[in-house]
Design a protein around this motif. Structure first.
Motif, PDB file in Angstrom:
ATOM      1  N   LEU A 174      31.923   5.231  21.616  1.00 13.86           N
ATOM      2  CA  LEU A 174      31.114   4.635  20.439  1.00 13.86           C
ATOM      3  C   LEU A 174      30.278   3.305  20.499  1.00 13.86           C
ATOM      4  O   LEU A 174      29.289   3.089  19.794  1.00 13.86           O
ATOM      5  CB  LEU A 174      31.879   4.807  19.059  1.00 13.86           C
ATOM      6  N   CYS A 175      30.965   2.587  21.568  1.00 19.92           N
ATOM      7  CA  CYS A 175      30.249   1.293  21.893  1.00 19.92           C
ATOM      8  C   CYS A 175      29.270   1.398  22.996  1.00 19.92           C
ATOM      9  O   CYS A 175      29.763   1.917  24.091  1.00 19.92           O
ATOM     10  CB  CYS A 175      31.407   0.420  22.369  1.00 19.92           C
ATOM     11  N   HIS A 176      27.874   1.404  22.767  1.00 22.32           N
ATOM     12  CA  HIS A 176      27.185   1.600  23.636  1.00 22.32           C
ATOM     13  C   HIS A 176      26.615   0.449  24.500  1.00 22.32           C
ATOM     14  O   HIS A 176      26.885  -0.547  23.984  1.00 22.32           O
ATOM     15  CB  HIS A 176      25.851   2.238  23.104  1.00 22.32           C
ATOM     16  N   TRP A 177      26.200   0.805  25.712  1.00 24.60           N
ATOM     17  CA  TRP A 177      25.817  -0.227  26.852  1.00 24.60           C
ATOM     18  C   TRP A 177      24.391   0.012  27.287  1.00 24.60           C
ATOM     19  O   TRP A 177      24.005   0.944  27.763  1.00 24.60           O
ATOM     20  CB  TRP A 177      26.752  -0.015  27.927  1.00 24.60           C
ATOM     21  N   PRO A 178      23.349  -1.105  26.692  1.00 25.95           N
ATOM     22  CA  PRO A 178      23.727  -2.124  25.768  1.00 25.95           C
ATOM     23  C   PRO A 178      23.797  -1.787  24.643  1.00 25.95           C
ATOM     24  O   PRO A 178      23.778  -0.683  24.227  1.00 25.95           O
ATOM     25  CB  PRO A 178      22.378  -2.890  26.129  1.00 25.95           C
ATOM     26  N   CYS A 179      24.350  -2.783  23.807  1.00 27.63           N
ATOM     27  CA  CYS A 179      24.800  -2.343  22.246  1.00 27.63           C
ATOM     28  C   CYS A 179      23.639  -2.049  21.459  1.00 27.63           C
ATOM     29  O   CYS A 179      22.334  -2.356  21.419  1.00 27.63           O
ATOM     30  CB  CYS A 179      25.211  -3.858  21.606  1.00 27.63           C
ATOM     31  N   SER A 180      23.910  -1.014  20.758  1.00 25.60           N
ATOM     32  CA  SER A 180      23.078  -0.312  19.942  1.00 25.60           C
ATOM     33  C   SER A 180      23.188  -0.543  18.365  1.00 25.60           C
ATOM     34  O   SER A 180      22.455  -0.035  17.528  1.00 25.60           O
ATOM     35  CB  SER A 180      23.117   1.145  20.007  1.00 25.60           C
ATOM     36  N   CYS A 181      24.090  -1.445  18.110  1.00 26.24           N
ATOM     37  CA  CYS A 181      24.425  -1.833  16.638  1.00 26.24           C
ATOM     38  C   CYS A 181      23.301  -2.505  16.033  1.00 26.24           C
ATOM     39  O   CYS A 181      22.827  -2.410  14.840  1.00 26.24           O
ATOM     40  CB  CYS A 181      25.576  -2.323  16.385  1.00 26.24           C
ATOM     41  N   TYR A 182      22.470  -3.156  16.870  1.00 23.06           N
ATOM     42  CA  TYR A 182      21.448  -3.981  16.774  1.00 23.06           C
ATOM     43  C   TYR A 182      20.091  -3.500  17.218  1.00 23.06           C
ATOM     44  O   TYR A 182      20.088  -3.499  18.369  1.00 23.06           O
ATOM     45  CB  TYR A 182      21.677  -5.405  16.606  1.00 23.06           C
ATOM     46  N   ASP A 227      32.150 -11.484  22.352  1.00 23.47           N
ATOM     47  CA  ASP A 227      32.383 -10.154  21.454  1.00 23.47           C
ATOM     48  C   ASP A 227      31.577  -9.086  21.713  1.00 23.47           C
ATOM     49  O   ASP A 227      31.750  -7.850  21.753  1.00 23.47           O
ATOM     50  CB  ASP A 227      32.625 -10.524  20.001  1.00 23.47           C
ATOM     51  N   ARG A 228      30.427  -9.451  21.749  1.00 22.76           N
ATOM     52  CA  ARG A 228      29.202  -8.662  21.959  1.00 22.76           C
ATOM     53  C   ARG A 228      29.052  -8.228  23.590  1.00 22.76           C
ATOM     54  O   ARG A 228      28.485  -7.144  23.584  1.00 22.76           O
ATOM     55  CB  ARG A 228      28.010  -9.294  21.434  1.00 22.76           C
ATOM     56  N   LEU A 229      29.907  -8.671  24.591  1.00 27.20           N
ATOM     57  CA  LEU A 229      29.822  -8.314  25.664  1.00 27.20           C
ATOM     58  C   LEU A 229      30.748  -7.162  25.796  1.00 27.20           C
ATOM     59  O   LEU A 229      31.145  -6.779  26.921  1.00 27.20           O
ATOM     60  CB  LEU A 229      30.070  -9.567  26.939  1.00 27.20           C
ATOM     61  N   VAL A 230      31.600  -6.784  24.856  1.00 25.14           N
ATOM     62  CA  VAL A 230      32.615  -5.700  25.027  1.00 25.14           C
ATOM     63  C   VAL A 230      31.911  -4.451  25.376  1.00 25.14           C
ATOM     64  O   VAL A 230      32.653  -3.734  26.227  1.00 25.14           O
ATOM     65  CB  VAL A 230      33.316  -5.521  23.501  1.00 25.14           C
ATOM     66  N   CYS A 231      30.661  -4.033  25.302  1.00 17.74           N
ATOM     67  CA  CYS A 231      30.166  -2.820  25.609  1.00 17.74           C
ATOM     68  C   CYS A 231      29.702  -2.786  27.189  1.00 17.74           C
ATOM     69  O   CYS A 231      29.649  -1.844  27.741  1.00 17.74           O
ATOM     70  CB  CYS A 231      28.569  -2.857  24.873  1.00 17.74           C
ATOM     71  N   ALA A 232      29.847  -4.130  27.747  1.00 14.99           N
ATOM     72  CA  ALA A 232      29.767  -4.286  29.330  1.00 14.99           C
ATOM     73  C   ALA A 232      31.136  -3.924  29.976  1.00 14.99           C
ATOM     74  O   ALA A 232      31.081  -3.578  31.109  1.00 14.99           O
ATOM     75  CB  ALA A 232      29.502  -5.915  29.657  1.00 14.99           C
ATOM     76  N   ASP A 233      32.214  -3.584  29.110  1.00 14.00           N
ATOM     77  CA  ASP A 233      33.519  -3.351  29.611  1.00 14.00           C
ATOM     78  C   ASP A 233      33.953  -2.247  29.285  1.00 14.00           C
ATOM     79  O   ASP A 233      34.840  -1.912  28.300  1.00 14.00           O
ATOM     80  CB  ASP A 233      34.209  -4.452  29.483  1.00 14.00           C
ATOM     81  N   GLY A 234      33.216  -1.035  29.651  1.00 17.36           N
ATOM     82  CA  GLY A 234      33.817   0.387  29.179  1.00 17.36           C
ATOM     83  C   GLY A 234      33.001   1.159  28.128  1.00 17.36           C
ATOM     84  O   GLY A 234      33.232   2.100  27.671  1.00 17.36           O
ATOM     85  N   GLY A 235      31.547   0.317  28.009  1.00 12.70           N
ATOM     86  CA  GLY A 235      30.729   0.721  27.102  1.00 12.70           C
ATOM     87  C   GLY A 235      29.956   2.291  27.630  1.00 12.70           C
ATOM     88  O   GLY A 235      29.997   2.330  28.633  1.00 12.70           O
ATOM     89  N   ASN A 236      29.585   2.918  26.539  1.00 10.07           N
ATOM     90  CA  ASN A 236      28.867   4.085  26.931  1.00 10.07           C
ATOM     91  C   ASN A 236      27.148   4.040  27.117  1.00 10.07           C
ATOM     92  O   ASN A 236      26.471   3.456  26.125  1.00 10.07           O
ATOM     93  CB  ASN A 236      29.027   5.222  25.589  1.00 10.07           C
ATOM     94  N   PRO A 237      26.683   4.266  28.353  1.00  6.63           N
ATOM     95  CA  PRO A 237      25.400   4.043  28.641  1.00  6.63           C
ATOM     96  C   PRO A 237      24.531   5.309  28.194  1.00  6.63           C
ATOM     97  O   PRO A 237      23.178   5.385  28.437  1.00  6.63           O
ATOM     98  CB  PRO A 237      25.280   3.789  30.135  1.00  6.63           C
ATOM     99  N   ASP A 238      24.945   6.260  27.453  1.00 10.56           N
ATOM    100  CA  ASP A 238      24.372   7.302  26.793  1.00 10.56           C
ATOM    101  C   ASP A 238      24.480   7.586  25.401  1.00 10.56           C
ATOM    102  O   ASP A 238      25.594   8.330  25.134  1.00 10.56           O
ATOM    103  CB  ASP A 238      24.501   8.514  27.782  1.00 10.56           C
ATOM    104  N   PRO A 239      23.887   6.814  24.169  1.00 10.81           N
ATOM    105  CA  PRO A 239      24.073   7.082  23.004  1.00 10.81           C
ATOM    106  C   PRO A 239      23.973   8.667  22.537  1.00 10.81           C
ATOM    107  O   PRO A 239      24.576   8.950  21.567  1.00 10.81           O
ATOM    108  CB  PRO A 239      23.022   6.448  22.218  1.00 10.81           C
TER     109      PRO A 239
END
Length: 364
Positions: A174-182, A227-239
């Motif tokens: 659910l945590c996308h790389w790069p962050c898609s929350c914003y 905190d916003r670099l959490v997606c760099a560590d296990g984040g999903n590159p395909d939303p």
């Protein structure tokens, strides 16, 4: 990482709604036009507030999208053009990182929020130390440098690092790389600086963080970035894999097997923490532990430094204390030199990360 199929638990619900009614929403929206100079434009502002209210009412987080295309799991999924632009920047940065015809670069991060351009009226010691590090690398090596000045969060218009929404804690995919929350246009959560910061980290061969101690912790800007670099560590590159922010689907994807990709693995790091009373050692250790957890590589003992400048002295004279402490200045130069040497040795193929081929039994 394949696992036996497991039915995912339903996402837990039960928190009170943060939704606003129309009157409160528009009241808050108009607060950005508090200056009396806006009064002649109140009719136009009211019209814009109505458009913003409708976007909020309809939850139009990403009002402009395009089809994902064949490179994504669900080619028909509508992806935000904001996210696609951020992803393109990250991919370009990764190409730069891998291009051995380009000079390796070191990203130097000023973690203090203090600046003479806003309320404190004075530059920070962290920024001065960042300049010392940059001058050392530029003067003694052929490596490139960039300074990321996080003080601009407090001094520059339109600079924001919005807080992490902790998607990872629901399910890693659910945590996308790069962050898609914003950006979230419906909530007015825009101008998020992280879309520019992610590529800086990706392109860097070495990262040097210089931060003060703020109340036994890193500074507010550094913690927001961390905190916003959490997606760099296990984040999903395909939303499209999780249909955006479908929590139930993301749980199922993780339980079906998730490999927790380390998107910044292999970069080298240096950490410099300075304080005046307490906490420097603990903050230095926590920063280094965080970077190691993300599979960045320490650049050696000289590259990790915690020191007190003006120990229990008045704050008013803290720059004078740094002027007088030439040993600390030289230690910062040595930290920069150690990081630069490690980056150069890595580029030459003489610095192999120990244990890089070992499989982690606890990838989370």
């Amino acid at each position: 990482m394949d696992r036996e199929p497991t039915n995912a638990p339903a996402p837990r619900k039960g928190m009170p709604s943060p939704r606003l009614d129309e009157a409160e929403f528009k009241k808050r929206y108009r607060e950005r036009f508090f200056d009396p100079a806006f009064r002649p434009y109140d009719a136009a502002i009211n019209g814009i507030a109505e458009v913003a209210w409708q976007a909020y009412l309809d939850s139009r987080k990403s009002p402009i999208t395009r089809k994902a295309g064949s490179e994504f799991a669900d080619s028909d999924y509508d992806l935000s053009v904001d996210w696609l632009a951020a992803r393109d920047a990250v991919l370009e940065a990764q190409k730069s990182y891998e291009d051995e015809t380009l000079l390796p670069t070191i990203l130097i991060i000023n973690g203090s929020s203090r600046s003479e351009h806003t309320c404190p009226g004075e530059m920070s010691k962290s920024y001065r130390l960042a300049e010392i590090a940059q001058a050392t690398i530029a003067g003694e090596t052929e490596l490139g440098t960039k300074i990321l000045d996080l003080a601009r969060l407090a001094s520059e218009y339109g600079r924001n690092i919005h807080p992490c929404k902790a998607c990872f804690s629901t399910a890693a995919p659910l945590c996308h790389w790069p962050c898609s929350c914003y950006p979230n246009h419906s909530l007015g959560q825009v101008q998020d600086w992280m879309s520019e910061i992610y590529p800086l980290w990706v392109a860097a061969h070495g990262v040097m963080i210089i931060t003060p101690v703020n109340w036994y912790q890193v500074s507010s800007p550094v913690k927001l970035m961390m905190d916003r670099l959490v997606c760099a560590d296990g984040g999903n590159p395909d939303p499209s894999l999780t249909h955006g922010k479908d929590a139930a689907l993301a749980k199922q994807v993780e339980l079906n097997g998730w490999d927790y990709p380390r998107h910044l693995a292999g970069r080298l790091f240096s950490v410099v923490v300075h304080g005046d009373v307490e906490g420097a050692e603990n903050v230095r250790r926590s920063l280094a532990d965080w970077l190691r957890f993300m599979k960045l590589t320490p650049a050696g003992a000289h590259a990790e430094l915690d020191r007190y400048i003006g120990y229990w002295k008045p704050y008013a004279t803290n720059h004078d204390e740094l002027d007088a402490n030439e040993d600390v200045q030289e230690e910062v130069r040595n930290a920069a030199r150690a990081l630069a040497e490690a980056v150069s040795e890595r580029r030459a193929g003489r610095l192999k990360p120990i244990g890089s081929s070992l499989k982690n039994p606890h990838p989370k």
